[in-house]
Design a protein around this motif. Structure first.
Motif, PDB file in Angstrom:
ATOM      1  N   GLU A 128      90.018 -18.619  46.394  1.00  0.00           N
ATOM      2  CA  GLU A 128      90.967 -19.734  46.452  1.00  0.00           C
ATOM      3  C   GLU A 128      90.872 -20.564  47.722  1.00  0.00           C
ATOM      4  O   GLU A 128      91.464 -21.633  47.795  1.00  0.00           O
ATOM      5  N   GLN A 145      84.490 -16.951  41.182  1.00  0.00           N
ATOM      6  CA  GLN A 145      85.411 -17.608  40.263  1.00  0.00           C
ATOM      7  C   GLN A 145      86.782 -17.624  40.909  1.00  0.00           C
ATOM      8  O   GLN A 145      87.109 -16.767  41.714  1.00  0.00           O
ATOM      9  N   TYR A 147      90.441 -20.496  41.699  1.00  0.00           N
ATOM     10  CA  TYR A 147      90.967 -21.864  41.743  1.00  0.00           C
ATOM     11  C   TYR A 147      90.142 -22.797  42.614  1.00  0.00           C
ATOM     12  O   TYR A 147      90.102 -23.999  42.376  1.00  0.00           O
ATOM     13  N   ARG A 151      89.860 -24.589  38.039  1.00  0.00           N
ATOM     14  CA  ARG A 151      91.126 -24.104  37.478  1.00  0.00           C
ATOM     15  C   ARG A 151      90.997 -23.928  35.969  1.00  0.00           C
ATOM     16  O   ARG A 151      90.250 -24.638  35.310  1.00  0.00           O
ATOM     17  N   ASP A 153      91.657 -24.433  32.154  1.00  0.00           N
ATOM     18  CA  ASP A 153      92.057 -25.629  31.418  1.00  0.00           C
ATOM     19  C   ASP A 153      91.639 -25.458  29.968  1.00  0.00           C
ATOM     20  O   ASP A 153      90.925 -24.510  29.622  1.00  0.00           O
TER      21      ASP A 153
END
Length: 172
Positions: A128, A145, A147, A151, A153
């Motif tokens: 992140e 992997q 944010y 993100r 979706d």
């Protein structure tokens, strides 16, 4: 692109999983080599021999097998010795503490070193911050992997990125 699917211990133990996955591959037209099944150590607890046998049959179909949430269970090292996993996923709990806890950084380095020695690619979950990304890059982590990378979706918003061909199996 790979399609990764998490399997819970309950899904893994119930029914004929190999047959169900094979039918889904036939229905969707997805090549088995593009499917990655993610399991946790909980899948291997209980009937270890049966679980190993099923994993070997899935792998024989061409499906990739990833060990998810690595390091949070009971016997990760023995599982790595018993089955040739295609990928190890470092749990986000270790990644989120990289900057605050030297122990987390040490654990991540150790997992990466172990995986590299075994020629197993690694994915770091829950990336992140730029500092986490930079640390993982310095330590030669193959995939990330979280944010920072992207993100979650709706798949429709990613069609341009992954190609229109995905629509054929996505909506089958």
């Amino acid at each position: 692109m790979q399609v990764a699917v998490n399997l819970s211990p309950v899904q893994f133990q119930a029914g004929d999983l190999e047959r169900a996955i094979h039918q889904i591959l036939l229905k969707t037209g997805l090549a088995p080599t593009r499917l990655e099944v993610e399991i946790t150590e909980g899948v291997l607890i209980g009937d270890f021999a049966r679980a190993l046998n099923l994993l070997r049959r899935l792998k024989a179909l061409g499906i990739r097998i990833a060990m998810d949430d690595f390091g949070t269970g009971y016997s990760s090292l023995s599982y790595l010795q018993s089955f040739p996993f295609d990928k190890i996923k470092i749990d986000r709990s270790f990644i989120s503490n990289l900057e605050a806890a030297p122990q987390s950084a040490g654990i991540v380095r150790a997992v990466l070193s172990l995986a590299h020695a075994l020629n197993i690619p690694v994915v770091a979950e829950g990336v992140e911050t730029e500092a986490q990304r930079a640390f993982l890059e310095r330590e030669a982590c193959e995939e990330m992997q979280g944010y920072l990378v992207g993100r979650p979706d709706l798949i429709e918003r990613y069609l341009d990125l992954i190609g229109v061909a995905v629509e054929r199996w996505l909506y089958a």
